[in-house]
Design a protein around this motif. Structure first.
Motif, short mmCIF file in Angstrom:
data_model
loop_
_atom_site.label_atom_id
_atom_site.label_comp_id
_atom_site.label_asym_id
_atom_site.label_seq_id
_atom_site.Cartn_x
_atom_site.Cartn_y
_atom_site.Cartn_z
N ILE A 106 7.74 -2.71 -6.41
CA ILE A 106 7.44 -3.57 -5.10
C ILE A 106 6.08 -4.01 -5.18
O ILE A 106 5.95 -5.14 -4.72
N ASP A 107 5.29 -3.06 -5.46
CA ASP A 107 3.76 -3.51 -5.27
C ASP A 107 3.40 -4.44 -6.26
O ASP A 107 2.69 -5.49 -5.68
N LEU A 108 4.04 -4.39 -7.49
CA LEU A 108 3.47 -5.24 -8.50
C LEU A 108 4.14 -6.77 -8.03
O LEU A 108 3.48 -7.82 -8.10
N VAL A 109 5.30 -6.81 -7.57
CA VAL A 109 5.86 -8.19 -7.22
C VAL A 109 4.87 -8.84 -5.87
O VAL A 109 4.75 -9.92 -5.84
N ALA B 213 0.78 -1.19 -0.04
CA ALA B 213 0.04 0.03 -0.14
C ALA B 213 0.84 1.20 -0.04
O ALA B 213 0.61 2.31 -0.77
N LEU B 214 2.01 1.39 0.87
CA LEU B 214 2.90 2.65 0.85
C LEU B 214 3.60 2.82 -0.50
O LEU B 214 3.84 3.83 -0.74
N LYS B 215 4.07 1.34 -1.26
CA LYS B 215 4.75 1.72 -2.42
C LYS B 215 3.58 1.46 -3.56
O LYS B 215 3.98 0.87 -4.57
N GLN B 216 2.30 2.24 -3.62
CA GLN B 216 1.20 1.67 -4.60
C GLN B 216 1.75 2.20 -5.92
O GLN B 216 2.50 3.04 -6.24
#
Length: 169
Positions: free
Chosen positions: A49-52, A42-45
């Protein structure tokens, strides 16, 4: 069987306590995986990183548990063979937790990881959704508009807000 006792007796002797233990361990594993990864996602939407993390979550939902269990067994065999020179397998005979906790845990850890990963996929998605909802709250947007650094408002207030609203962080 190697014990010489009826199969029904062996199953009845192990079933209630061992399955309760696996369920508790699976919940612990699930929360240890899901809450940090859901929060980071959520923080890196919309980042890599979010995709992984979302891919890991979708894989947890799409992978059948029996296949994941087989893959974990094969991974443990291969890694232990490479690390120690001989493959390691969990003990096959049941040992209650109060007699030998380490041996009992070594027997229960693979099923707990299998069930916990699958459960963590759902919890990870709920955690991400709850955090994104809180990050879109008015007080967060106001703090951003006033020039507040992102580090000032995401960690404790958002997690506390998710907990206060009855959602998982």
């Amino acid at each position: 069987m190697w014990s010489g006792k009826p199969v029904a007796y062996e199953i009845a002797a192990r079933f209630p306590i061992f399955w309760l233990e696996i369920c508790i361990l699976a919940v612990v594993v699930s929360n240890l995986i899901a809450i940090p990864l859901g929060t980071i996602s959520a923080l890196k939407q919309n980042s890599a990183i979010d995709l992984v993390i979302r891919t890991i979550s979708i894989a947890g939902l799409a992978t059948p548990s029996f296949w994941l269990g087989i893959l974990l067994i094969l991974a443990v065999l291969d890694i232990s063979q490479a690390a120690f020179g001989a493959p390691w397998m969990p003990p096959i005979d049941y040992v209650p937790l109060w007699q030998d906790p380490l041996r009992n845990l070594s027997m229960a850890i693979l099923p707990a990881l299998t069930v916990g990963y699958r459960t963590s996929a759902v919890t990870m998605r709920m955690t991400r959704s709850a955090m994104l909802e809180v990050l879109r709250e008015d007080y967060i947007r106001t703090a951003r508009a006033k020039g507040s650094d992102r580090a000032d408002h995401h960690q404790p207030p958002c997690v506390e807000e998710c907990a206060a609203a009855g959602r998982e962080p």
